[in-house]
Structure formats: structure tokens, C-alpha cells
Design a protein around this motif. Structure first.
Motif, PDB file in Angstrom:
ATOM      1  N   LEU A 192     -16.256  70.731 -33.925  1.00 51.69           N
ATOM      2  CA  LEU A 192     -15.576  69.437 -33.934  1.00 51.69           C
ATOM      3  C   LEU A 192     -16.215  68.492 -32.929  1.00 51.69           C
ATOM      4  N   PHE A 193     -16.419  68.979 -31.709  1.00 53.61           N
ATOM      5  CA  PHE A 193     -17.061  68.157 -30.686  1.00 53.61           C
ATOM      6  C   PHE A 193     -18.479  67.762 -31.107  1.00 53.61           C
ATOM      7  N   GLY A 194     -19.187  68.704 -31.722  1.00 48.44           N
ATOM      8  CA  GLY A 194     -20.548  68.421 -32.143  1.00 48.44           C
ATOM      9  C   GLY A 194     -20.599  67.336 -33.202  1.00 48.44           C
ATOM     10  N   ALA A 195     -19.649  67.375 -34.153  1.00 48.29           N
ATOM     11  CA  ALA A 195     -19.593  66.335 -35.184  1.00 48.29           C
ATOM     12  C   ALA A 195     -19.340  64.971 -34.550  1.00 48.29           C
ATOM     13  N   ALA A 196     -18.435  64.916 -33.563  1.00 45.23           N
ATOM     14  CA  ALA A 196     -18.135  63.644 -32.893  1.00 45.23           C
ATOM     15  C   ALA A 196     -19.364  63.110 -32.170  1.00 45.23           C
ATOM     16  N   LEU A 197     -20.092  64.001 -31.507  1.00 46.64           N
ATOM     17  CA  LEU A 197     -21.270  63.580 -30.748  1.00 46.64           C
ATOM     18  C   LEU A 197     -22.374  63.084 -31.674  1.00 46.64           C
ATOM     19  N   LEU A 198     -22.545  63.742 -32.821  1.00 45.87           N
ATOM     20  CA  LEU A 198     -23.567  63.317 -33.770  1.00 45.87           C
ATOM     21  C   LEU A 198     -23.194  61.986 -34.433  1.00 45.87           C
ATOM     22  N   VAL A 199     -21.915  61.806 -34.741  1.00 45.53           N
ATOM     23  CA  VAL A 199     -21.463  60.530 -35.295  1.00 45.53           C
ATOM     24  C   VAL A 199     -21.723  59.408 -34.298  1.00 45.53           C
ATOM     25  N   MET A 200     -21.425  59.685 -33.026  1.00 48.14           N
ATOM     26  CA  MET A 200     -21.675  58.707 -31.972  1.00 48.14           C
ATOM     27  C   MET A 200     -23.148  58.305 -31.942  1.00 48.14           C
ATOM     28  N   ALA A 201     -24.039  59.293 -31.930  1.00 43.05           N
ATOM     29  CA  ALA A 201     -25.470  59.008 -31.828  1.00 43.05           C
ATOM     30  C   ALA A 201     -25.960  58.234 -33.052  1.00 43.05           C
ATOM     31  N   ALA A 315     -19.214  54.315 -17.637  1.00 41.69           N
ATOM     32  CA  ALA A 315     -18.111  54.596 -18.556  1.00 41.69           C
ATOM     33  C   ALA A 315     -17.619  53.312 -19.204  1.00 41.69           C
ATOM     34  N   LEU A 316     -17.586  52.221 -18.425  1.00 39.92           N
ATOM     35  CA  LEU A 316     -17.185  50.920 -18.970  1.00 39.92           C
ATOM     36  C   LEU A 316     -18.230  50.412 -19.955  1.00 39.92           C
ATOM     37  N   VAL A 317     -19.518  50.641 -19.662  1.00 37.33           N
ATOM     38  CA  VAL A 317     -20.588  50.237 -20.570  1.00 37.33           C
ATOM     39  C   VAL A 317     -20.439  50.942 -21.917  1.00 37.33           C
ATOM     40  N   VAL A 318     -20.152  52.251 -21.878  1.00 35.01           N
ATOM     41  CA  VAL A 318     -19.968  53.026 -23.109  1.00 35.01           C
ATOM     42  C   VAL A 318     -18.819  52.467 -23.925  1.00 35.01           C
ATOM     43  N   LYS A 319     -17.719  52.192 -23.257  1.00 31.19           N
ATOM     44  CA  LYS A 319     -16.540  51.660 -23.959  1.00 31.19           C
ATOM     45  C   LYS A 319     -16.838  50.307 -24.584  1.00 31.19           C
ATOM     46  N   GLU A 320     -17.483  49.413 -23.827  1.00 31.22           N
ATOM     47  CA  GLU A 320     -17.762  48.064 -24.320  1.00 31.22           C
ATOM     48  C   GLU A 320     -18.732  48.084 -25.500  1.00 31.22           C
ATOM     49  N   ILE A 321     -19.776  48.906 -25.405  1.00 26.04           N
ATOM     50  CA  ILE A 321     -20.746  49.010 -26.502  1.00 26.04           C
ATOM     51  C   ILE A 321     -20.064  49.544 -27.760  1.00 26.04           C
ATOM     52  N   SER A 322     -19.271  50.589 -27.597  1.00 27.79           N
ATOM     53  CA  SER A 322     -18.642  51.245 -28.744  1.00 27.79           C
ATOM     54  C   SER A 322     -17.666  50.320 -29.459  1.00 27.79           C
ATOM     55  N   THR A 323     -16.801  49.657 -28.701  1.00 25.75           N
ATOM     56  CA  THR A 323     -15.802  48.785 -29.321  1.00 25.75           C
ATOM     57  C   THR A 323     -16.434  47.531 -29.910  1.00 25.75           C
ATOM     58  N   SER A 324     -17.462  47.012 -29.254  1.00 25.75           N
ATOM     59  CA  SER A 324     -18.106  45.790 -29.733  1.00 25.75           C
ATOM     60  C   SER A 324     -18.942  46.038 -30.976  1.00 25.75           C
ATOM     61  N   TRP A 325     -19.648  47.135 -31.032  1.00 23.28           N
ATOM     62  CA  TRP A 325     -20.583  47.386 -32.126  1.00 23.28           C
ATOM     63  C   TRP A 325     -19.965  48.116 -33.314  1.00 23.28           C
ATOM     64  N   LEU A 326     -18.997  49.005 -33.054  1.00 28.19           N
ATOM     65  CA  LEU A 326     -18.539  49.908 -34.115  1.00 28.19           C
ATOM     66  C   LEU A 326     -17.113  49.651 -34.585  1.00 28.19           C
ATOM     67  N   GLY A 327     -16.396  48.726 -33.964  1.00 29.83           N
ATOM     68  CA  GLY A 327     -15.029  48.479 -34.367  1.00 29.83           C
ATOM     69  C   GLY A 327     -14.099  49.570 -33.875  1.00 29.83           C
ATOM     70  N   GLY A 330     -14.780  53.345 -35.524  1.00 34.00           N
ATOM     71  CA  GLY A 330     -16.083  53.808 -35.041  1.00 34.00           C
ATOM     72  C   GLY A 330     -16.091  54.012 -33.549  1.00 34.00           C
ATOM     73  N   ALA A 331     -15.397  53.127 -32.833  1.00 35.41           N
ATOM     74  CA  ALA A 331     -15.351  53.240 -31.382  1.00 35.41           C
ATOM     75  C   ALA A 331     -14.629  54.507 -30.949  1.00 35.41           C
ATOM     76  N   ILE A 332     -13.558  54.849 -31.647  1.00 31.70           N
ATOM     77  CA  ILE A 332     -12.822  56.071 -31.308  1.00 31.70           C
ATOM     78  C   ILE A 332     -13.718  57.292 -31.481  1.00 31.70           C
ATOM     79  N   LEU A 333     -14.445  57.328 -32.589  1.00 23.81           N
ATOM     80  CA  LEU A 333     -15.353  58.451 -32.826  1.00 23.81           C
ATOM     81  C   LEU A 333     -16.492  58.473 -31.810  1.00 23.81           C
ATOM     82  N   ALA A 334     -17.026  57.293 -31.500  1.00 20.99           N
ATOM     83  CA  ALA A 334     -18.136  57.218 -30.556  1.00 20.99           C
ATOM     84  C   ALA A 334     -17.713  57.639 -29.166  1.00 20.99           C
ATOM     85  N   VAL A 335     -16.590  57.098 -28.694  1.00 15.27           N
ATOM     86  CA  VAL A 335     -16.124  57.436 -27.351  1.00 15.27           C
ATOM     87  C   VAL A 335     -15.684  58.902 -27.293  1.00 15.27           C
ATOM     88  N   LEU A 336     -15.110  59.409 -28.407  1.00 17.85           N
ATOM     89  CA  LEU A 336     -14.755  60.817 -28.451  1.00 17.85           C
ATOM     90  C   LEU A 336     -15.994  61.678 -28.272  1.00 17.85           C
TER      91      LEU A 336
END
Length: 484
Positions: A192-201, A315-327, A330-336
Motif C-alpha cells: 500500500l505504501f509503495g503504491a502511494a509512493l509510486l503514484v506520488m513520483a 515539508a511545507l514545500v511538499v504540501k504546496e507543490i502537491s496541492t497546487s499541481w495535483l488538486g 492527487g495531493a492526498i495521494l502524493a503527500v501520503l
């Protein structure tokens, strides 16, 4: 964009080309009995499928390093691309492969046992103590960082869903993951964690090509530091980006999977391949960070590097990139995925520490009570370290991490010299000497070190590397003379 694309292609090519060279140098034997067959105990030594071992290995090593480290490392400019690609192919992946496969050949031995067998008993004790310190530091760091990310993701309701709440939850998970057999918790939730990490990448990687903005190119003065604080590229970059290029922490994780491999032929995809995958993750986040920062409003003439530095906490950079780029979704999956990365390294950090301590003092780990007895002191120390200032804790972790990688490279050099000859030993000798220069010069020039000049640091680093190289040649020539 061209440099990023070429760098990505080079990482993939490195696995197939140089990875094959490293594999041939080691000479894996598909008919050899594996540690999981000889010492199976249904706790740490047990056969797992190759894909599962690869996935666990990747998640073990892919903590916040290839994400946070890459975000901080790209501040130095396009030199970060070079370090990720060259460091990963010729140093980090070689380090991980040799460590994992030597461990297999020594019956699943832990890192201190490997070092002691090749560099002598005194180094066995030194590395045993140092690796325990490193792993407890990793455990502490990888409780704080995912807790901070989760705190930023959840609403502020006092203690519930707050920073301390997440620290407690993650720490309790680490205790269970450390004590239970590897297939009971780690082996089940890692897919499960691996799927989340790959989706993020994949998601962030797609946005790098789809979004407009500035990306560093090698034509942008790659050997001149672009860091807003004027920090020198060498050796600072080589310590800032560790897990995306080379990391001593990986040496403590490879033995875990060497105890679950069912065939030596899987060594290249599991050890070399997992490191290349981590390099891809680091490359993606380095490029994403500077491209996103360039799109932000700023003062006239402010560079993308200055905007990125102004954002502060990675950590703030990750959150901002994820929410801004992926909605939102997508942001939930990316940050997960980013949260999963440190958690899946923190749990095995404590597990590795338990196994190293058990091997060190010779205590069987089949009994739950004995596992608990070894773990309690480590958990207490890690909990105390969480009260340290995070920046200080991270820097000490980073330097200890690279020092351990250097020791393992010297160990692999001796093993290759003894088993495959002097020519093959150059495969690890060159990166061993380079990382010696990095570690010695860093502690001399760094704010938490001696704070001396860069010139003095470089002279000292090169001198120590040359002395160790000469000592290696002298000892090996004496061995050859004694054999004759």
C-alpha cells in the motif's frame, strides 16, 4: 528541461549498463543456498518473493532523504543533477549492491559483522556502536518529519490530530513493526505504501513536463554555487543529498532483505535497482521544487532558488507543490506517499538496530521477550532525541550517515580485492576515496564541525583519503607477499 530529461535517462541506463558490470564483478551464484534457507526462524530469516523484497528494500531506504534532501540540495543549482546521477550510479547503487550481496555470502550477517570480517575486529566494534547511533538518530528523525507532514494535513483541534498526537501514533507503530515478525506487519502494509509512493513520483514527474517555469540546465554555471546563503557546493551538497545519491543508512537496511532473498540472481534488481529508483525520486523532487518556486510571486530580480529558500521547511514545500499541481485527490495521494517514505524507513531503522545489537551481543531473537528487552532502551533514547532542535539533529544524522557509507565502501574494496582481484576493487576504491574527502572536509568546514576554511577542509580531506589509499595498497601488498 533537457538536462532533467537526460539525467532521468542516464539513471535508467545506469541500471542496465553499469549495474550489469557490478553484477559481473561480484559473480552471483544462483545455485547457492540462501540465509533464509539455512537460518529460517519465522521472524527475520524467512523467504519472500523477489518483488516483495524489492518493494520493502525500496521503501526501507527511501525515507525523507530523497525528498527533503533533494529539495534542499537543488538550492546549489544544476550541480545537484550531477551529484544525484553520478553518485547514484557509481557510488550509491554500488554501495547497496555490494553490502547486500556480501551480507548474503556471510550468511545474513549485519553491517558490523561484515565490516569486522574485512577490516578487522576493532572496526567491528566502532561500526557496531556508530551504526546503532545512526539508526536511533534515523528513528527519531523519521518520527518527527512524518508527524510534521500529517500535522500540516489535518485540521487544528488541539491535541487530537496535532503534532504530538501524530508522534505518539507513529512511535507506537514503530514499536509494533520492530517487534513483530517481518511478514506480519511490514510485509503486508508495504505494498500500500509503495503504491502511494509510486503514484506520488509519477504525478509530480508528469507535472514537471506539463507545467511551465524555470528548470536548471547544466549551462547555468553547474560548478558555481547558486545557494542563497553562498554555501559551497563541495562538500555541502554531497551531504545534503544523501539518500538520492549514496547513504550509509542503506548499509544497515540491506542485511534485512538479504535474509529474505531466495536467490542471488535477484541482487541487482533488489539492491542496485532500488537505489536507482530512489535516485529517480530524488531527481523528480529536486526539479519539481525549483520549478514550482519559480512560479511563485516574488521581489523584482529574485531567483527561483531564493524563492525556494524563502519557503523554508521542506515539508511545507511538499504540501504546496502537491496541492497546487495535483488538486485535492492527487495531493492526498502524493503527500501520503511522502509520509509513507519516512515511516517505512523509521520502522526498519529500529528493526535493524535490534538485529545489530542482537548480533553484537549474541542473543537469539526468536523470543518476543528478548526482542522487547533489546528495544526498550533504544525507544527511550529516541524519544529523548525528539526534544533536540530538528536542524541540529538532521545535520548530525547526515554526517554520520555518509561516514557509514564511506566505511562500507572501504569494506567492499577489501572484499573485492581478496575475492576478485585489484582491478575489480577499483570499482569501490574510487568512490571510497571520494567519500572520505567528503566526510573529512565536511566536518572541518561545517557550522556544527570545526568551522575552518574551505581550503583547509579540502587539503585535510584529500590528505586523509591519500593516507588511507596508501595504507590499503600497503596492507594488500603485504598480504600478496605473505601468500607467495
Amino acid at each position: 528541461m533537457l538536462t532533467f530529461t537526460i539525467a532521468l535517462a542516464c539513471l535508467l541506463a545506469g541500471y542496465f549498463l553499469y549495474g550489469m558490470v557490478v553484477e559481473k564483478a561480484f559473480r552471483p551464484d544462483s545455485g547457492r543456498r540462501m540465509p533464509c534457507d539455512v537460518r529460517e526462524d519465522d521472524v527475520d530469516y524467512m523467504p519472500l518473493s523477489a518483488w516483495r523484497v524489492y518493494l520493502i528494500q525500496f521503501l526501507n531506504i527511501a525515507g525523507t532523504g530523497p525528498i527533503f534532501g533533494a529539495i534542499m540540495g537543488i538550492l546549489y543549482g544544476p550541480a545537484a543533477y550531477l551529484w544525484i546521477v553520478l553518485g547514484c550510479i557509481f557510488a550509491g547503487a554500488v554501495h547497496d549492491y555490494m553490502c547486500g550481496m556480501i551480507c548474503v555470502r556471510q550468511g545474513g550477517a549485519s553491517l558490523p559483522e561484515i565490516v569486522g570480517a574485512n577490516l578487522g575486529q576493532p572496526m567491528h566494534y566502532v561500526v557496531g556502536v556508530t551504526s546503532l547511533i545512526l539508526l536511533v538518530l534515523v528513528g527519531a528523525v523519521f518520527v518527527i518529519t512524518p508527524a510534521s507532514l500529517l500535522d500540516n494535513m489535518t485540521p487544528d483541534r488541539g491535541f487530537l490530530w496535532g503534532h504530538v498526537f501524530w508522534i505518539i501514533v507513529i512511535f507506537l507503530y514503530y514499536i509494533l513493526a520492530t517487534l513483530l515478525p517481518i511478514d506480519k506487519l511490514i510485509g503486508r502494509i508495504y505494498p500500500l505504501f509503495g503504491a502511494a509512493l509510486l503514484v506520488m513520483a509519477l504525478g509530480i514527474g508528469y507535472c514537471i513536463f506539463a507545467k511551465g517555469g524555470y528548470l536548471p540546465e547544466l549551462t547555468d554555471d553547474p560548478f558555481v554555487s547558486h545557494h542563497p546563503k553562498g554555501l559551497p557546493i563541495f562538500p555541502m551538497l554531497c551531504v545534503t543529498i544523501a539518500c538520492g545519491a549514496i547513504s550509509g543508512f542503506h548499509g544497515t537496511q540491506c542485511p534485512l532483505m538479504s535474509r529474505c532473498m531466495t536467490n542471488e540472481k535477484y541482487g541487482r534488481p533488489i539492491f542496485y535497482g532500488a537505489m536507482i529508483t530512489e535516485g529517480v525520486v530524488a531527481l523528480i523532487w529536486a526539479a519539481a521544487a525549483v520549478k514550482f518556486a519559480d512560479s511563485l510571486p516574488g521581489e523584482a530580480g529574485q531567483t527561483a532558488y531564493e524563492k525556494l529558500a524563502a519557503l523554508g521547511n521542506p515539508a511545507l514545500v511538499v504540501k504546496e507543490i502537491s496541492t497546487s499541481w495535483l488538486g485535492v485527490i492527487g495531493a492526498i495521494l502524493a503527500v501520503l506517499g511522502v509520509v509513507a517514505a519516512p515511516i517505512t524507513s523509521g520502522d526498519t531503522a529500529f528493526r535493524s538496530a535490534r538485529l545489530i545489537l542482537a548480533d553484537f551481543i549474541g542473543i537469539s531473537q526468536k523470543s518476543f521477550e528478548r526482542r522487547l528487552m533489546l528495544c526498550l532502551p533504544m525507544f527511550v533514547i529516541a524519544a529523548a532525541l525528539m526534544f533536540m532542535e530538528f536542524d541540529v539533529l538532521w545535520r548530525y544524522f547526515a554526517w554520520t550517515n555518509q561516514t557509514m557509507a564511506t566505511v562500507m565502501l572501504w569494506t567492499a574494496t577489501v572484499w573485492l580485492r581478496n575475492n576478485r582481484g585489484a582491478l575489480m576493487a577499483c570499482m569501490t576504491l574510487v568512490p571510497a576515496m571520494f567519500m572520505t574527502v567528503v566526510c573529512v572536509s565536511y566536518i572541518i568546514v561545517a557550522p556544527e564541525g570545526l568551522r575552518m576554511s574551505l581550503e583547509a577542509a579540502l587539503v585535510s580531506g584529500v590528505s586523509v583519503a591519500l593516507v588511507l589509499g596508501a595504507l590499503y595498497v600497503l596492507v594488500e601488498s603485504r598480504k600478496k607477499h605473505d601468500i607467495k
